[in-house]
Scaffold this active site. Structure first.
Site, PDB file in Angstrom:
ATOM      1  N   GLY A 197      -7.702   3.048  -2.756  1.00 57.40           N
ATOM      2  CA  GLY A 197      -7.177   1.987  -3.354  1.00 57.40           C
ATOM      3  C   GLY A 197      -5.850   2.347  -4.347  1.00 57.40           C
ATOM      4  O   GLY A 197      -5.569   1.183  -4.937  1.00 57.40           O
TER       5      GLY A 197
ATOM      6  N   ASN B  41     -10.133   8.299   8.005  1.00 61.19           N
ATOM      7  CA  ASN B  41     -10.559   9.465   7.156  1.00 61.19           C
ATOM      8  C   ASN B  41     -11.020  10.672   8.226  1.00 61.19           C
ATOM      9  O   ASN B  41     -11.863  10.447   8.991  1.00 61.19           O
ATOM     10  CB  ASN B  41     -11.796   9.003   6.410  1.00 61.19           C
ATOM     11  CG  ASN B  41     -11.551   7.823   5.429  1.00 61.19           C
ATOM     12  OD1 ASN B  41     -10.444   7.541   4.994  1.00 61.19           O
ATOM     13  ND2 ASN B  41     -12.385   7.052   5.460  1.00 61.19           N
TER      14      ASN B  41
ATOM     15  N   ARG C 252     -25.799   4.970  -3.073  1.00 61.57           N
ATOM     16  CA  ARG C 252     -25.275   6.083  -3.733  1.00 61.57           C
ATOM     17  C   ARG C 252     -26.045   6.139  -4.938  1.00 61.57           C
ATOM     18  O   ARG C 252     -25.435   5.073  -5.974  1.00 61.57           O
ATOM     19  CB  ARG C 252     -23.849   6.076  -3.723  1.00 61.57           C
ATOM     20  CG  ARG C 252     -23.271   6.165  -2.381  1.00 61.57           C
ATOM     21  CD  ARG C 252     -21.664   6.486  -2.465  1.00 61.57           C
ATOM     22  NE  ARG C 252     -21.015   6.506  -1.328  1.00 61.57           N
ATOM     23  CZ  ARG C 252     -19.706   6.532  -1.042  1.00 61.57           C
ATOM     24  NH1 ARG C 252     -19.059   6.801  -2.075  1.00 61.57           N
ATOM     25  NH2 ARG C 252     -19.242   6.734   0.098  1.00 61.57           N
TER      26      ARG C 252
ATOM     27  N   VAL D 122     -19.128  10.654   2.737  1.00 60.56           N
ATOM     28  CA  VAL D 122     -20.582  10.689   1.863  1.00 60.56           C
ATOM     29  C   VAL D 122     -21.676   9.877   2.604  1.00 60.56           C
ATOM     30  O   VAL D 122     -22.673  10.418   2.901  1.00 60.56           O
ATOM     31  CB  VAL D 122     -20.126   9.822   0.622  1.00 60.56           C
ATOM     32  CG1 VAL D 122     -21.299   9.780  -0.004  1.00 60.56           C
ATOM     33  CG2 VAL D 122     -19.259  10.492  -0.261  1.00 60.56           C
TER      34      VAL D 122
ATOM     35  N   HIS E 119     -15.620  -4.591   5.136  1.00 62.74           N
ATOM     36  CA  HIS E 119     -15.502  -3.335   5.402  1.00 62.74           C
ATOM     37  C   HIS E 119     -16.531  -2.618   6.337  1.00 62.74           C
ATOM     38  O   HIS E 119     -17.433  -2.312   5.807  1.00 62.74           O
ATOM     39  CB  HIS E 119     -15.428  -2.299   3.995  1.00 62.74           C
ATOM     40  CG  HIS E 119     -15.011  -0.934   4.363  1.00 62.74           C
ATOM     41  ND1 HIS E 119     -14.069  -0.632   3.464  1.00 62.74           N
ATOM     42  CD2 HIS E 119     -15.065  -0.084   5.457  1.00 62.74           C
ATOM     43  CE1 HIS E 119     -13.594   0.750   3.866  1.00 62.74           C
ATOM     44  NE2 HIS E 119     -14.358   0.998   4.929  1.00 62.74           N
TER      45      HIS E 119
ATOM     46  N   ARG F 266     -12.488  13.510   7.933  1.00 60.00           N
ATOM     47  CA  ARG F 266     -13.379  14.459   7.386  1.00 60.00           C
ATOM     48  C   ARG F 266     -14.910  13.836   7.549  1.00 60.00           C
ATOM     49  O   ARG F 266     -15.044  12.619   7.982  1.00 60.00           O
ATOM     50  CB  ARG F 266     -13.148  14.462   5.646  1.00 60.00           C
ATOM     51  CG  ARG F 266     -13.322  12.792   5.315  1.00 60.00           C
ATOM     52  CD  ARG F 266     -13.434  12.659   3.718  1.00 60.00           C
ATOM     53  NE  ARG F 266     -14.012  11.640   3.431  1.00 60.00           N
ATOM     54  CZ  ARG F 266     -13.000  10.521   3.001  1.00 60.00           C
ATOM     55  NH1 ARG F 266     -11.812  10.918   3.239  1.00 60.00           N
ATOM     56  NH2 ARG F 266     -13.150   9.424   2.565  1.00 60.00           N
TER      57      ARG F 266
ATOM     58  N   LYS G  64       0.900  -1.363   0.098  1.00 57.56           N
ATOM     59  CA  LYS G  64      -0.047   0.100  -0.059  1.00 57.56           C
ATOM     60  C   LYS G  64       0.792   1.416   0.111  1.00 57.56           C
ATOM     61  O   LYS G  64       1.965   1.404   0.648  1.00 57.56           O
ATOM     62  CB  LYS G  64      -0.789   0.175   1.141  1.00 57.56           C
ATOM     63  CG  LYS G  64      -1.979  -1.023   1.347  1.00 57.56           C
ATOM     64  CD  LYS G  64      -2.705  -0.887   2.411  1.00 57.56           C
ATOM     65  CE  LYS G  64      -3.985  -1.985   2.402  1.00 57.56           C
ATOM     66  NZ  LYS G  64      -4.948  -1.819   3.369  1.00 57.56           N
TER      67      LYS G  64
HETATM   68  C1  MV4 Z   1      -6.825  -4.379   2.210  1.00 58.80           C
HETATM   69  C2  MV4 Z   1      -7.541  -5.736   1.820  1.00 58.80           C
HETATM   70  C3  MV4 Z   1      -7.085  -6.894   2.304  1.00 58.80           C
HETATM   71  N1  MV4 Z   1      -6.049  -6.943   3.151  1.00 58.80           N
HETATM   72  N2  MV4 Z   1      -5.983  -4.615   3.213  1.00 58.80           N
HETATM   73  C4  MV4 Z   1      -9.353  -1.239  -0.235  1.00 58.80           C
HETATM   74  C5  MV4 Z   1      -9.470   0.342  -0.203  1.00 58.80           C
HETATM   75  C6  MV4 Z   1      -8.507   0.664   0.999  1.00 58.80           C
HETATM   76  N3  MV4 Z   1      -9.172   1.505   1.861  1.00 58.80           N
HETATM   77  C7  MV4 Z   1      -8.053  -0.531   1.512  1.00 58.80           C
HETATM   78  N4  MV4 Z   1      -8.472  -1.805   0.658  1.00 58.80           N
HETATM   79  C8  MV4 Z   1      -8.408  -2.892   0.928  1.00 58.80           C
HETATM   80  N5  MV4 Z   1      -7.408  -3.213   1.947  1.00 58.80           N
HETATM   81  C9  MV4 Z   1      -5.526  -5.745   3.504  1.00 58.80           C
HETATM   82  N6  MV4 Z   1      -4.644  -5.937   4.422  1.00 58.80           N
HETATM   83  C10 MV4 Z   1      -8.678  -5.400   0.810  1.00 58.80           C
HETATM   84  C11 MV4 Z   1      -8.893  -4.144   0.413  1.00 58.80           C
HETATM   85  C12 MV4 Z   1      -9.820  -4.071  -0.525  1.00 58.80           C
HETATM   86  C13 MV4 Z   1      -9.549  -4.356  -1.900  1.00 58.80           C
HETATM   87  C14 MV4 Z   1      -8.330  -4.539  -2.216  1.00 58.80           C
HETATM   88  C15 MV4 Z   1      -7.945  -5.216  -3.633  1.00 58.80           C
HETATM   89  C16 MV4 Z   1      -9.191  -5.107  -4.502  1.00 58.80           C
HETATM   90  C17 MV4 Z   1     -10.439  -4.695  -4.247  1.00 58.80           C
HETATM   91  C18 MV4 Z   1     -10.647  -4.341  -2.968  1.00 58.80           C
HETATM   92  C19 MV4 Z   1     -12.129  -4.082  -2.699  1.00 58.80           C
HETATM   93  C20 MV4 Z   1     -12.233  -3.699  -1.248  1.00 58.80           C
HETATM   94  C21 MV4 Z   1     -11.250  -3.870  -0.299  1.00 58.80           C
END
Ligand code: MV4
Length: 449
Positions: free
Chosen positions: A165, A290, A338, A295, A208, A292, A158
């Site tokens: 993302g 976040n 949304r 939405v 999430h 802020r 990341k």
């Molecule tokens: C992750 C994850 C799985 N494992 N982190 C997506 C948005 C950002 N805020 C964090 N995200 C993710 N973090 C770990 N350690 C899965 C997501 C994730 C995602 C990742 C790849 C492709 C599509 C996704 C959809 C939702 C969440």
């Protein structure tokens, strides 16, 4: 209390902030781009200032233009809404230097939460569970390999400056790591101007779930429960609800307490959201914060009775948390859809003139929007045109209300995501609360990716 507030945003959130100001008897200043001359936030504000051409970088993101508008209208505060300048620490600093209150956290907190690896370390140190991962950023390929060996595969790279993302890479094997580490760094550099990346264990099918928090300027912090936001596509949420069916009252209280204690430690003030992933085994892991208003804040408003925007304003004006928030009463269930101006099958944005528009109403239905019949949706901004939010005594009633409200929501002239929402609400898995971040791909295979 503030006398006059400038709203540095557009669309439904600018109107939402104007609603809060009117109820608090605060005068409002709208800012608008050349594409938004006839927008409703301009019409309903007491004053309005054009801050530049249609492109966001020339108007809503242009700090000198926004500050000039604030100076000439003599406001005492700026509400940034979400997106645009809402989490920009430099902007918050310029506001302070201009003796204009920024309605949000301090520049220091914005900077901390904007660097995801720092936020992660700070929250872990304050007792919030984080995803197993690297200690801060991994600066070279050798330490990346060493950290990866310790964490295990699959893992996710990341960008520290990322969010939403961008700059993320899932790594499934040792062989994939060096090239993906390299491309993630390049993408981070290109997108955010900073190449820093860190590593986390990759969770395959998480939910999430995020906690809404509020803090005042005197060290008091509270939480307003959670929102389940698992239904998303390409990191764009489509449906959000509160409470989450995945949390027991005990679990909510335990996690909520940890969140509140951690944010007290870092001195968090104003509204914020703490994002978690929930693993298949029920474990919770912090991923980012976040700093802020979001939405999806209305679902929390409907289940708690708290007006989050008014609370933000009161906190920024120096009121104490209890007075700023008022009584809190958790009641029933709320869901938001949304509504985007986009093709429901391809997700391609659909700008243009709305020729017919009917908003649903009736018991338990709220619509936050700046759209109307004959409005022109410009192609320059986010495709969100309305938020359809329902409340019911329980989840089943909320779902029934959403189904009939979607049926009564008429938008002609442009394409919208309403038909997609109707398919989601027809799914047995949705009705049963069987959700994860891959819901859309698995339930509607055509819409995967
Ligand atoms: C992750 C994850 C799985 N494992 N982190 C997506 C948005 C950002 N805020 C964090 N995200 C993710 N973090 C770990 N350690 C899965 C997501 C994730 C995602 C990742 C790849 C492709 C599509 C996704 C959809 C939702 C969440």
């Amino acid at each position: 209390m503030f006398r006059k507030i400038l709203i540095a945003n557009r669309g439904e959130i600018a109107l939402r902030v104007i609603c809060a100001c009117k109820e608090l008897d605060i005068a409002t200043v709208a800012v608008y781009s050349e594409a938004d001359r006839n927008a409703l936030h301009v019409r309903f504000a007491d004053e309005a200032v054009c801050i530049g051409p249609a492109r966001s970088s020339d108007s809503y993101l242009n700090i000198p233009h926004v500050i000039s508008a604030a100076e000439i209208t003599d406001v005492d505060a700026i509400h940034p809404g979400y997106g645009f300048l809402s989490e920009n620490a430099n902007f918050a600093e310029v506001c302070e230097a201009s003796q204009i209150a920024f309605i949000g956290p301090s520049p220091e907190i914005l900077r901390l939460m904007g660097e995801k690896d720092h936020a992660r370390r700070e929250m872990a140190a304050a007792g919030v569970p984080v995803v197993p991962g690297s200690e801060g950023i991994v600066g070279d390929a050798e330490s990346a390999a060493a950290e990866a060996g310790r964490i295990g595969y699959p893992l996710i790279i990341k960008a520290s400056a990322g969010g939403g993302g961008r700059g993320m890479r899932v790594v499934r094997t040792r062989e994939e790591l060096p090239p993906l580490w390299e491309t993630a760094r390049q993408e981070a550099q290109q997108s955010f101007g900073v190449p820093d990346v860190y590593l986390e264990k990759f969770l395959e099918r998480p939910r999430h779930i995020e906690f809404q928090v509020l803090g005042d300027r005197y060290g008091n912090v509270l939480h307003l429960g959670e929102r389940e936001c698992s239904i998303q596509r390409r990191h764009q949420k489509l449906v959000e609800e509160s409470p989450s069916v995945a949390l027991t009252p005990e679990r909510r209280a335990e996690l909520g307490n940890r969140v509140v204690n951690a944010l007290r430690k870092v001195g968090y003030s104003n509204a914020g959201t703490v994002e978690f992933l929930m693993d298949e085994d029920g474990s919770f892991y912090f991923i980012e914060m976040n700093a802020r208003i979001q939405v999806e804040h209305p679902v929390t408003e409907l289940v708690t009775g708290v007006d989050l925007i008014k609370s933000q304003i009161r906190i920024a004006a120096g009121e104490r948390l209890e007075a700023a928030v008022g009584p809190i009463e958790f009641r029933g269930h709320s869901i938001e859809c949304r509504i985007n101006a986009e093709d429901p099958d391809t997700f391609v944005p659909s700008a243009g003139r709305i020729t017919a528009f009917n908003m649903p109403g009736g018991p338990g239905v709220r619509v936050d929007t700046a759209a109307h019949a004959d409005a022109v949706i410009p192609p320059y901004y986010d495709s969100l045109i309305a938020k359809l939010i329902v409340h019911g005594r329980d989840r089943a009633e909320a779902i029934a209300r959403m189904r009939r409200a979607l049926e009564m929501f008429v938008v002609e002239g442009i394409k919208t995501s309403i038909p997609l929402h109707q398919r989601i609400f027809a799914e047995a898995d949705f009705e049963a609360g069987h959700l994860d971040t891959h819901f859309l791909e698995h339930v509607l295979p055509v819409h995967g990716k």
